[in-house]
Design a protein around this motif. Structure first.
Motif, PDB file in Angstrom:
ATOM      1  N   VAL A  66       0.859  -1.184   0.000  1.00  0.00           N
ATOM      2  CA  VAL A  66       0.000   0.000   0.000  1.00  0.00           C
ATOM      3  C   VAL A  66       0.894   1.233   0.000  1.00  0.00           C
ATOM      4  CG1 VAL A  66      -1.735   1.305   1.283  1.00  0.00           C
ATOM      5  CG2 VAL A  66      -1.824  -1.179   1.272  1.00  0.00           C
ATOM      6  N   ALA A  67       0.659   2.123  -0.942  1.00  0.00           N
ATOM      7  CA  ALA A  67       1.378   3.394  -0.998  1.00  0.00           C
ATOM      8  C   ALA A  67       0.433   4.491  -0.513  1.00  0.00           C
ATOM      9  CB  ALA A  67       1.856   3.689  -2.410  1.00  0.00           C
ATOM     10  N   ILE A  68       0.821   5.171   0.539  1.00  0.00           N
ATOM     11  CA  ILE A  68       0.024   6.264   1.089  1.00  0.00           C
ATOM     12  C   ILE A  68       0.729   7.565   0.740  1.00  0.00           C
ATOM     13  CG2 ILE A  68      -0.883   7.336   3.174  1.00  0.00           C
ATOM     14  CD1 ILE A  68      -0.836   4.546   4.456  1.00  0.00           C
ATOM     15  N   THR A  82      10.597  12.473  -2.949  1.00  0.00           N
ATOM     16  CA  THR A  82       9.262  12.029  -3.340  1.00  0.00           C
ATOM     17  C   THR A  82       9.329  11.124  -4.558  1.00  0.00           C
ATOM     18  OG1 THR A  82       8.336  14.097  -2.487  1.00  0.00           O
ATOM     19  CG2 THR A  82       6.949  12.816  -3.973  1.00  0.00           C
ATOM     20  N   LEU A  83      10.142  11.498  -5.528  1.00  0.00           N
ATOM     21  CA  LEU A  83      10.283  10.697  -6.745  1.00  0.00           C
ATOM     22  C   LEU A  83      10.834   9.309  -6.429  1.00  0.00           C
ATOM     23  CD1 LEU A  83      10.143  10.496  -9.814  1.00  0.00           C
ATOM     24  CD2 LEU A  83      12.415  11.511  -9.906  1.00  0.00           C
ATOM     25  N   GLU A  84      11.842   9.233  -5.578  1.00  0.00           N
ATOM     26  CA  GLU A  84      12.421   7.937  -5.218  1.00  0.00           C
ATOM     27  C   GLU A  84      11.425   7.080  -4.442  1.00  0.00           C
ATOM     28  OE1 GLU A  84      15.295   6.348  -6.175  1.00  0.00           O
ATOM     29  OE2 GLU A  84      15.206   8.023  -7.590  1.00  0.00           O
ATOM     30  N   ALA A  85      10.616   7.699  -3.591  1.00  0.00           N
ATOM     31  CA  ALA A  85       9.596   6.944  -2.857  1.00  0.00           C
ATOM     32  C   ALA A  85       8.531   6.408  -3.816  1.00  0.00           C
ATOM     33  CB  ALA A  85       8.965   7.826  -1.786  1.00  0.00           C
ATOM     34  N   ILE A 110       4.406   8.283   1.946  1.00  0.00           N
ATOM     35  CA  ILE A 110       5.029   9.413   1.257  1.00  0.00           C
ATOM     36  C   ILE A 110       4.313  10.675   1.716  1.00  0.00           C
ATOM     37  CG2 ILE A 110       5.597  10.429  -0.971  1.00  0.00           C
ATOM     38  CD1 ILE A 110       5.204   7.562  -2.158  1.00  0.00           C
ATOM     39  N   VAL A 111       5.036  11.524   2.425  1.00  0.00           N
ATOM     40  CA  VAL A 111       4.466  12.792   2.895  1.00  0.00           C
ATOM     41  C   VAL A 111       5.070  13.896   2.038  1.00  0.00           C
ATOM     42  CG1 VAL A 111       4.160  14.344   4.845  1.00  0.00           C
ATOM     43  CG2 VAL A 111       4.256  11.878   5.226  1.00  0.00           C
TER      44      VAL A 111
END
Length: 174
Positions: free
Chosen positions: A45-47, A88-91, A73-74
């Motif tokens: 799950v990606a949040i 953010t891009l790497e996450a 990802i905040v």
């Protein structure tokens, strides 16, 4: 003689806001648990959220959901997600690499969410066959995003409904 006055601040809007966040947290927990129970193929799950909705995902959230890998990802409120920063891009790349097939997108700014969807589709960062749950915002349905909605079809939009004044049966609901 000393006179004491106790001024009681009106904290009801703050408590009301906290209760609404708890309602949203319980709704998300239910959605994730149902997805996990019905579809045993939830791999990850990606949040993706901002500081406004970060408090929805607290310790109780992680205790009450079934065990599954979660990538959190905040993003900053001012971050342009059409060209996200390196972290953010790497996450997002890691979420794609881990084959996350559930995306929870809780961004207060609908424009920011639409730019994320455009970026994710353009660079194939988001799996368009995944399950999506996101906050409803009118800006997500602009004509320049119609091509994205042809690819992303498994979407659950969550919209906040205000309580109707004078009605004792109605309450705040998501």
């Amino acid at each position: 003689m000393v006179a004491k006055t106790f001024a009681k601040p009106d904290i009801s809007p703050i408590l009301k806001s906290l209760q609404e966040r708890k309602d949203l947290e319980f709704l998300i927990i239910d959605i994730l648990n149902i997805l996990t129970r019905k579809h045993n193929d939830v791999k990850c799950v990606a949040i993706i959220c901002d500081p406004v909705y970060l408090n929805v995902f607290e310790g109780a959230f992680f205790k009450r959901t079934y065990s599954m890998p979660i990538i959190m990802i905040v993003v900053a409120e001012y971050e342009d997600l059409l060209s996200p920063n390196y972290i953010t891009l790497e996450a997002l790349r890691q979420a794609r690499k881990d084959d996350c097939n559930v995306y929870l997108i809780f961004l207060a700014n609908g424009l920011q969410a639409s730019r994320l969807l455009r970026f994710g589709d353009r660079h194939r960062i988001l799996d368009t066959r995944a399950q999506f749950a996101m906050l409803h915002d009118v800006r997500l349905f602009h004509s320049e995003l119609h091509y994205v909605w042809r690819r992303i079809v498994n979407v659950l939009f969550i919209k906040h409904h205000q309580r109707v004044r004078g009605s004792s049966k109605s309450k705040v609901r998501w």
